[in-house]
Design a protein around this motif. Structure first.
Motif, PDB file in Angstrom:
ATOM      1  N   LEU A  36       1.011  -1.090  -0.031  1.00 52.99           N
ATOM      2  CA  LEU A  36       0.133   0.006  -0.045  1.00 52.99           C
ATOM      3  C   LEU A  36       0.865   1.382   0.100  1.00 52.99           C
ATOM      4  O   LEU A  36       1.710   1.545   1.017  1.00 52.99           O
ATOM      5  N   ASP A  37       1.002   1.986  -0.890  1.00 57.44           N
ATOM      6  CA  ASP A  37       1.600   3.447  -1.171  1.00 57.44           C
ATOM      7  C   ASP A  37       0.786   4.444  -0.430  1.00 57.44           C
ATOM      8  O   ASP A  37      -0.217   4.851  -0.753  1.00 57.44           O
ATOM      9  N   VAL A  38       1.255   4.712   0.661  1.00 57.46           N
ATOM     10  CA  VAL A  38       0.663   6.068   1.607  1.00 57.46           C
ATOM     11  C   VAL A  38       1.385   7.300   1.343  1.00 57.46           C
ATOM     12  O   VAL A  38       1.172   7.986   2.336  1.00 57.46           O
ATOM     13  N   THR A  39       1.996   7.606   0.582  1.00 56.71           N
ATOM     14  CA  THR A  39       2.566   8.808   0.126  1.00 56.71           C
ATOM     15  C   THR A  39       1.682   9.928   0.292  1.00 56.71           C
ATOM     16  O   THR A  39       0.703  10.118  -0.398  1.00 56.71           O
ATOM     17  N   GLY A  40       1.954  10.635   1.117  1.00 56.23           N
ATOM     18  CA  GLY A  40       1.163  12.125   1.297  1.00 56.23           C
ATOM     19  C   GLY A  40      -0.069  12.010   2.080  1.00 56.23           C
ATOM     20  O   GLY A  40      -0.658  12.943   2.372  1.00 56.23           O
ATOM     21  N   LEU A  41      -0.279  10.547   2.717  1.00 53.22           N
ATOM     22  CA  LEU A  41      -1.446  10.716   3.313  1.00 53.22           C
ATOM     23  C   LEU A  41      -1.171  10.791   4.974  1.00 53.22           C
ATOM     24  O   LEU A  41      -0.195  10.229   5.425  1.00 53.22           O
ATOM     25  N   PRO A  42      -2.074  11.593   5.862  1.00 56.13           N
ATOM     26  CA  PRO A  42      -1.652  11.610   7.063  1.00 56.13           C
ATOM     27  C   PRO A  42      -1.937  10.275   7.794  1.00 56.13           C
ATOM     28  O   PRO A  42      -2.676   9.551   7.083  1.00 56.13           O
ATOM     29  N   ASP A  43      -1.509  10.107   9.144  1.00 54.95           N
ATOM     30  CA  ASP A  43      -1.714   8.721   9.648  1.00 54.95           C
ATOM     31  C   ASP A  43      -3.169   8.302   9.828  1.00 54.95           C
ATOM     32  O   ASP A  43      -3.392   7.111   9.600  1.00 54.95           O
ATOM     33  N   GLY A  44      -3.940   9.382  10.167  1.00 55.77           N
ATOM     34  CA  GLY A  44      -5.458   8.683  10.462  1.00 55.77           C
ATOM     35  C   GLY A  44      -5.939   8.208   9.080  1.00 55.77           C
ATOM     36  O   GLY A  44      -6.682   7.223   9.120  1.00 55.77           O
ATOM     37  N   GLN A  46      -4.081   6.905   6.351  1.00 58.14           N
ATOM     38  CA  GLN A  46      -3.482   5.601   6.276  1.00 58.14           C
ATOM     39  C   GLN A  46      -4.174   4.642   6.969  1.00 58.14           C
ATOM     40  O   GLN A  46      -4.220   3.419   6.370  1.00 58.14           O
ATOM     41  N   ASN A  47      -4.492   4.693   8.222  1.00 62.15           N
ATOM     42  CA  ASN A  47      -5.129   3.762   9.147  1.00 62.15           C
ATOM     43  C   ASN A  47      -6.450   3.311   8.560  1.00 62.15           C
ATOM     44  O   ASN A  47      -6.699   2.163   8.659  1.00 62.15           O
ATOM     45  N   ALA A  48      -7.332   4.219   8.269  1.00 56.15           N
ATOM     46  CA  ALA A  48      -8.481   4.062   7.607  1.00 56.15           C
ATOM     47  C   ALA A  48      -8.487   3.195   6.478  1.00 56.15           C
ATOM     48  O   ALA A  48      -9.138   2.322   6.383  1.00 56.15           O
ATOM     49  N   GLU A  50      -6.270   1.425   5.165  1.00 54.38           N
ATOM     50  CA  GLU A  50      -5.763   0.053   5.506  1.00 54.38           C
ATOM     51  C   GLU A  50      -6.774  -1.000   6.085  1.00 54.38           C
ATOM     52  O   GLU A  50      -7.018  -1.946   5.712  1.00 54.38           O
ATOM     53  N   THR A  51      -7.453  -0.332   6.883  1.00 49.42           N
ATOM     54  CA  THR A  51      -8.724  -1.097   7.375  1.00 49.42           C
ATOM     55  C   THR A  51      -9.690  -1.442   6.446  1.00 49.42           C
ATOM     56  O   THR A  51     -10.227  -2.559   6.353  1.00 49.42           O
ATOM     57  N   ASP A  52     -10.030  -0.355   5.391  1.00 48.83           N
ATOM     58  CA  ASP A  52     -10.870  -0.644   4.375  1.00 48.83           C
ATOM     59  C   ASP A  52     -10.517  -1.756   3.216  1.00 48.83           C
ATOM     60  O   ASP A  52     -11.240  -2.579   2.905  1.00 48.83           O
ATOM     61  N   ILE A  53      -8.971  -1.575   3.371  1.00 51.37           N
ATOM     62  CA  ILE A  53      -8.453  -2.572   2.174  1.00 51.37           C
ATOM     63  C   ILE A  53      -8.581  -4.148   2.846  1.00 51.37           C
ATOM     64  O   ILE A  53      -8.813  -5.091   2.173  1.00 51.37           O
ATOM     65  N   ARG A  54      -8.175  -4.022   4.225  1.00 52.16           N
ATOM     66  CA  ARG A  54      -8.225  -5.602   4.700  1.00 52.16           C
ATOM     67  C   ARG A  54      -9.753  -6.034   4.684  1.00 52.16           C
ATOM     68  O   ARG A  54      -9.722  -7.100   4.456  1.00 52.16           O
ATOM     69  N   ALA A  55     -10.687  -5.481   4.852  1.00 50.77           N
ATOM     70  CA  ALA A  55     -11.975  -5.736   4.779  1.00 50.77           C
ATOM     71  C   ALA A  55     -12.477  -6.182   3.511  1.00 50.77           C
ATOM     72  O   ALA A  55     -13.082  -7.405   3.320  1.00 50.77           O
ATOM     73  N   ALA A  56     -12.092  -5.302   2.399  1.00 46.12           N
ATOM     74  CA  ALA A  56     -12.355  -5.548   1.205  1.00 46.12           C
ATOM     75  C   ALA A  56     -11.676  -6.796   0.392  1.00 46.12           C
ATOM     76  O   ALA A  56     -12.121  -7.413  -0.378  1.00 46.12           O
ATOM     77  N   ALA A  57     -10.250  -7.099   0.940  1.00 48.61           N
ATOM     78  CA  ALA A  57      -9.677  -8.309   0.179  1.00 48.61           C
ATOM     79  C   ALA A  57     -10.046  -9.500   1.071  1.00 48.61           C
ATOM     80  O   ALA A  57      -9.483 -10.334   0.242  1.00 48.61           O
ATOM     81  N   ALA A  58     -10.844  -9.768   1.900  1.00 48.38           N
ATOM     82  CA  ALA A  58     -11.202 -10.845   2.545  1.00 48.38           C
ATOM     83  C   ALA A  58     -12.236 -11.543   1.949  1.00 48.38           C
ATOM     84  O   ALA A  58     -13.178 -11.797   2.453  1.00 48.38           O
ATOM     85  N   ILE A  59     -11.975 -12.013   0.656  1.00 47.54           N
ATOM     86  CA  ILE A  59     -13.046 -12.569  -0.380  1.00 47.54           C
ATOM     87  C   ILE A  59     -12.871 -14.086  -0.105  1.00 47.54           C
ATOM     88  O   ILE A  59     -11.832 -14.698   0.754  1.00 47.54           O
ATOM     89  N   PRO A  60     -14.143 -14.776  -0.425  1.00 49.80           N
ATOM     90  CA  PRO A  60     -13.738 -16.148  -0.296  1.00 49.80           C
ATOM     91  C   PRO A  60     -12.681 -17.013  -0.924  1.00 49.80           C
ATOM     92  O   PRO A  60     -12.177 -16.663  -1.969  1.00 49.80           O
TER      93      PRO A  60
END
Length: 324
Positions: A36-44, A46-48, A50-60
């Protein structure tokens, strides 16, 4: 086509609207590894994300999702705004220059390095707000003008005298410059007047790409501005040019223009010293009143902001000629 290829394609499809091109996916067995390229994103943010990506990637078929963050190094350049003496409007020029550069497409931050007389919180409309620190670095305050800002005025109580010796002031400057500036690639530094400890620390430790000198047209101010130019010249730092501030006053009643501080002195000094002349800022009550309420003229489309836009255009053009 293998199942892993199908899984990767499926993950990439669900991440596309979330990651906006920031995610690279690899699938091995039931594990999805995502860079995940987080260049230029504030910490908050970045965390949000990553959370969304983890949830979306958890496919069957995917039992484990691993996310590794990466960020590109921002090649940040510093523009010092300096004057030989106080009272010439250096802070007003700094604030409006930063805003005008941001409106021109630059990713700009503003450092109020005038340690003993910080005025940027008022000029930028963030009085009373205090920055926080994360991982031992200050997080700049967001402003209404798309220019993040840090100032000593945000680190001490309002009205408190800052009676610091040189090393303490120099240390404060380092905290402001080395803050978490995110994607900002250009920092405008509003320096104290003169050629003292803060200027020397800035030159030696932070090495600005160039300097903008602010002066009024009067002879005394130009003498001091010449000293400031000499300081940068001896340090091998390019002088981008001179701005002549408080140049001409138009009577609001009759329209007649007078020159209480003289006329054309800064332009003549620039020619004599062999440095560019960046433009004139008029002595206009509208600039003063807008600044007092934290609404810099460069943020609007009025005639008061046109002079700042012209100066910023020349600074922007100079930046485009520089490497890095």
């Amino acid at each position: 086509m293998t199942d892993q290829t199908n899984d990767r394609a499926a993950i990439e499809a669900v991440l596309a609207p979330i990651a906006a091109g920031r995610a690279t996916v690899r699938v091995e067995g039931g594990r999805a590894s995502i860079i995940l390229d987080v260049t230029g994103l504030p910490d908050g943010a970045q965390n949000a994300l990553e959370t969304d990506i983890r949830a979306a990637a958890a496919i069957p078929g995917i039992d484990e999702v691993r996310v590794a963050r990466t960020a590109q190094r921002v090649n940040r350049r510093l523009i010092a705004v300096a004057s030989g003496k106080g009272g010439v409007g250096k802070s007003t020029v700094s604030a409006n220059l930063a805003i005008a550069l941001a409106r021109a497409g630059r990713k700009v931050g503003l450092v109020d390095a005038d340690i003993y007389g910080p005025s940027q919180p008022k000029l930028m409309g963030v009085e009373g707000r205090k920055p926080v620190a994360h991982d031992k670095k200050l997080v700049p305050l967001a402003t209404a003008y798309g220019v993040p800002m840090l100032s000593m005025g945000g680190l001490v109580e309002e009205g408190q005298a800052i009676a610091w010796r040189g090393p303490m002031a120099a240390g404060a400057l380092t905290q402001l410059v080395d803050a978490n500036w995110g994607a900002a690639d250009t920092l405008v530094l509003d320096l104290p007047p003169g050629t003292g400890d803060v200027q020397l620390t800035m030159i030696q430790k932070h090495r600005p790409a160039g300097a903008v000198i602010v002066s009024t047209p009067q002879d005394l101010a130009l003498i001091d501005a010449t000293r400031a130019i000499d300081l940068f010249a001896k340090a091998g730092i390019p002088v981008i040019g001179i701005v002549e501030n408080m140049a001409g006053y138009a009577c609001p009643h009759c329209g007649e223009v007078s020159d209480p501080f003289g006329k054309g002195g800064a332009e003549a000094a620039a020619e004599r010293l062999g440095v560019p002349f960046l433009g004139r800022i008029p002595l206009d009550i509208a600039i003063r009143t807008a600044s007092d309420v934290g609404s810099p003229p460069a943020a609007g489309n009025g005639v008061e902001g046109a002079a700042f836009a012209e100066v910023a255009g020349k600074v922007n053009a100079w930046l485009d000629t520089q490497k890095g």
